[in-house]
Design an enzyme around this catalytic site. Structure first.
Site, mmCIF file in Angstrom:
data_model
loop_
_atom_site.group_PDB
_atom_site.id
_atom_site.type_symbol
_atom_site.label_atom_id
_atom_site.label_comp_id
_atom_site.label_asym_id
_atom_site.label_seq_id
_atom_site.Cartn_x
_atom_site.Cartn_y
_atom_site.Cartn_z
ATOM 1 N N ASP A 298 62.938 5.804 13.945
ATOM 2 C CA ASP A 298 63.292 4.621 14.710
ATOM 3 C C ASP A 298 62.373 3.493 14.227
ATOM 4 O O ASP A 298 61.367 3.724 13.558
ATOM 5 C CB ASP A 298 63.144 4.876 16.212
ATOM 6 C CG ASP A 298 63.945 3.869 17.046
ATOM 7 O OD1 ASP A 298 64.325 2.803 16.498
ATOM 8 O OD2 ASP A 298 64.191 4.133 18.233
HETATM 9 C C1 BGC Z 1 66.114 1.302 18.831
HETATM 10 C C2 BGC Z 1 67.123 1.942 17.922
HETATM 11 C C3 BGC Z 1 67.704 0.891 17.014
HETATM 12 C C4 BGC Z 1 66.607 0.217 16.242
HETATM 13 C C5 BGC Z 1 67.094 -0.836 15.271
HETATM 14 C C6 BGC Z 1 65.123 0.453 18.090
HETATM 15 O O1 BGC Z 1 64.435 -0.305 18.984
HETATM 16 O O2 BGC Z 1 65.467 2.287 19.585
HETATM 17 O O3 BGC Z 1 68.127 2.570 18.682
HETATM 18 O O4 BGC Z 1 68.662 1.471 16.167
HETATM 19 O O5 BGC Z 1 65.741 -0.404 17.176
HETATM 20 O O6 BGC Z 1 67.522 -1.964 15.932
#
Ligand code: BGC
Length: 738
Positions: A298
């Site tokens: 993530d």
């Molecule tokens: C989230 C993810 C997301 C990523 C990119 C993170 O804060 O937890 O689900 O895909 O950001 O935006």
């Protein structure tokens, strides 16, 4: 920390970014990526196969192509694939612009070898990351509430098609984690509280997304059940619970959905960050579940170079702070083996080949206009099929077309609540407000009141035959809701309106369950979730009976704040950084049943404008011989469903299994369901299949699923608390179960 919820919100500025989270690297943007700036994508895929590039021969098996390509790659090229090309973590801001316009994660193409770039985009209910001219679908929890596998499959197709047409080749969706904490800020992104149910939904949504071209990225692996302190929180969970409750959606995504990639989560599991957790990434994902795709972190969830690389993280997103130069140095120093680097690259290349990314040009880019009339109609259909009728006293609903209506609450008119916040946020092309939808459909007088002034709201309610109050919660990634109450005095608004008009209907535009202290004062309650761009049209269709509601709760709605499985602060939000999963297997309805606690509305519940009866349960064979816990369709359950009312409608038949007491399982658990359309008076036989896993438990000593001989209860009905039909079968086994 509210880092991400802040930066994802288009309304908020870059200034909200916490410097502490930014590990800004003065990394070079690769020349190949720089040349693709200004929204133009030049993936040099589909180069002809030559003696120098034999991996471009698409008739060869994917695994063979991977090995050929790996041999041709330099260390630098391999490392390039193992991290995002964001110059630093703040990729949502102008401070750290991505090489190619739009996509929140990117890996540059390697043109010499014909490796296409990777373009990753968010959005669980449509293409996110501020893309325009896209369709805003209802939240996934709404789609799941349809309990309609075909609808969820279509949801994946529509989302996947718009992503692919926008030039995305990795879709950061779906969110498949089991909802453990009802206050979880990302409940609306998920499917609900049951592992089996989430598995069914995950498989078809992933298949739908991938069938349209891009690779699906299921998230967030693992134990991501809260937003509070999410960058540091430690989920303390025993192995059996991990295996039986939290892993099944991931296992099904691999075995049946053939998902290409997973995102490892921010949180720790049992003290170790998800993205460097050898038990999660190697023992479970690779060895037990045989996953051969890749794990990306993530955004900002990577915490180390050597541990992450050696323990199973394949790719850092969105930047290179750990997996760029530091990884190359670790290889040079002998701290990370070349074979490990090869394995990570292999894991990424394999889904890319399988998905055809080397063999096809993508049609569009971030500026492409991708929404269509069909997708608009589908968005409305999902909202209609996902809206749950929870209470309908004296059959007040459906409304007469000429009834006068007061639409109360800002979610009803000036501020419709169509979607949740965070990385899943979509730029809606428009939102039909309930006031507009009802006004268009109804023939009676329709008025509105914002609800700020309780006296004005009560006066509007008094002047109409029916008052419909729209209330909302503000669910977003990055924050849990502080409690289960409706915020902003909305309980008082409902009470004031209900006191003024006995025909009061409450419509919940919420991302998760809320407490309903006013439940006995109102005539009707509808859970409409975050309904997407067609909000008003869909709710009007339900209110006036153009659509007969058929959705069911995919999670429990509690009666009181304390009557939930995770009411102790040690469980949520945790103490000293640890969240104890002490309820163990008793997640969601399992806890209510195990503790004899009455929910307000149980899992699986939802009303219709007609009525149904289930009868004639037959389970065959009565004696089941199981060879392994992964056998498909072992037990057939047949039941008749009759529409006993006067309208056409659909019912969801649900099959729950009760294990023998010595297995130590919750009282009963969902193992099959099917939705049936019925004309008034019509009866249809429904056959449901239960796999061998339905009769298995995870044995932590043997570290495998086992089926124990014994008597298993089969309970059938139309919610987890309405199971009128029972029978029992005996199960035994003939050999090792795994
Ligand atoms: C989230 C993810 C997301 C990523 C990119 C993170 O804060 O937890 O689900 O895909 O950001 O935006």
């Amino acid at each position: 920390m509210k880092f991400l919820s802040a930066v994802h919100s288009s309304a908020q500025s870059a200034a909200l970014i916490l410097g502490a989270m930014c590990i800004c690297l003065s990394m070079q943007i690769p020349a190949s990526a720089q040349s693709s700036q200004a929204g133009e994508q030049k993936a040099k895929s589909s180069l002809p196969a030559t003696a120098q590039r034999p991996w471009m021969n698409k008739t060869l098996p994917a695994k063979q192509r991977v090995e050929m390509l790996l041999k041709a790659m330099t260390l630098d090229e391999k490392i390039t694939m193992l991290h995002g090309s964001g110059p630093c973590l703040e990729v949502w801001t102008d401070k750290c612009p991505m090489p190619i316009k739009g996509y929140v994660g990117q890996v540059p193409a390697i043109e010499r070898l014909g490796i296409p770039h990777l373009t990753l985009a968010d959005g669980r209910a449509g293409v996110g990351n501020k893309a325009t001219d896209v369709t805003l679908l209802p939240a996934p929890i709404a789609a799941a509430s349809s309990w309609d596998i075909e609808l969820m499959s279509q949801f994946g197709h529509v989302l996947g098609k718009e992503q692919w047409d926008k030039g995305t080749n990795v879709t950061l969706s779906p969110t498949i984690d089991v909802v453990r904490v009802p206050e979880w800020g990302r409940t609306f992104e998920s499917y609900g509280e049951d592992p089996y149910f989430n598995s069914r939904m995950a498989v078809v949504e992933i298949e739908g997304i991938q069938a349209e071209g891009s690779i699906a990225d299921a998230n967030m692996y693992l134990t991501m059940q809260q937003e509070s302190d999410r960058f540091h929180a430690d989920s303390v969970v025993d192995e059996r619970t991990l295996q039986e409750i939290y892993l099944p959606p991931y296992a099904a995504s691999i075995a049946e959905g053939h998902v290409g990639t997973f995102m490892c989560a921010y949180v720790k599991t049992n003290g170790v960050y998800s993205c460097e957790n050898a038990h999660l990434l190697q023992d479970i994902l690779r060895k037990q579940l045989k996953f051969d795709g890749w794990v990306m972190s993530d955004w900002g969830a990577t915490h180390s170079t050597i541990d992450s690389a050696n323990n199973g993280l394949d790719q850092q997103m969105p930047d290179a702070s750990f997996f760029g130069e530091p990884l190359k140095k670790a290889v040079g120093d002998g701290k990370v083996a070349m074979a490990t680097i090869d394995e990570h690259v292999r894991n990424i290349l394999l889904p890319m080949f399988r998905q055809g990314l080397f063999d096809r040009q993508q049609p569009g880019n971030w500026d492409s206009k991708v929404r269509t009339a069909e997708h608009t109609a589908f968005s409305r259909k999902v909202a209609e099929q996902g809206t749950i009728l929870l209470k309908n006293q004296d059959s007040l609903l459906p409304l007469r077309a000429d009834a006068s209506i007061a639409v109360i609450g800002e979610a009803g008119s000036t501020k419709p609540k169509a979607e949740g916040g965070g990385s899943s946020e979509v730029v809606a092309p428009y939102v039909i407000s309930p006031f507009d939808g009802i006004g268009k459909r109804g023939k009676g007088k329709v008025t509105s009141a914002d609800g700020d002034d309780l006296d004005k709201a009560a006066a509007a309610a008094r002047a109409a035959e029916v008052a419909v109050v729209f209330v909302r919660t503000e669910e977003t990634e990055g924050d849990d809701r502080p409690d289960l109450k409706l915020p902003n005095n909305q309980d008082a608004l409902i009470a004031a309106v209900a006191a003024a008009n006995k025909n009061t209907i409450v419509v919940l535009d919420t991302g998760g369950p809320v407490l309903m202290p006013w439940i006995d004062q109102v005539a009707g309650v509808i859970e409409a979730w975050y309904p997407g761009q067609e909000d008003g049209n869909a709710i009007a269709a339900i209110l006036y009976g153009d659509v007969n509601p058929s959705a069911k709760l995919p999670l429990t709605i509690p009666r009181t704040a304390m009557a939930i499985p995770t009411s102790q602060k040690e469980q949520w939000p945790g103490v000293d950084g640890h969240s104890l999963y002490s309820e163990k297997l008793n997640v969601g309805y399992r806890w209510y049943d195990a503790t004899g606690t009455d929910p307000l509305f149980p899992f699986g519940f939802g009303l219709s404008y007609t009525t149904f009866r289930v009868s004639h349960l037959v389970a065959e064979p009565a004696k089941l011989v199981l060879h392994s816990s992964t056998e498909p369709a072992k037990l057939k359950v047949t039941v008749d469903v009759t529409n006993t009312g006067k309208r056409a409608g659909a019912e969801v038949v649900q099959v729950y299994i009760g294990h023998p007491a010595e297995n130590g399982e919750p009282p009963h658990q969902l193992r099959a369901f099917a939705k049936v359309q019925l004309q008034p008076g019509e009866t249809k036989p429904v056959t449901l299949s239960l796999d061998a896993r339905s009769f298995s438990t995870f044995d932590t000593a043997k570290h495998e699923w086992v089926t124990r001989a014994g008597t298993y209860q089969i309970l059938v009905g139309t919610s987890s608390r309405d199971l009128p039909l029972h029978t029992a079968i005996t199960a035994g086994h003939t050999g090792p179960t795994r």
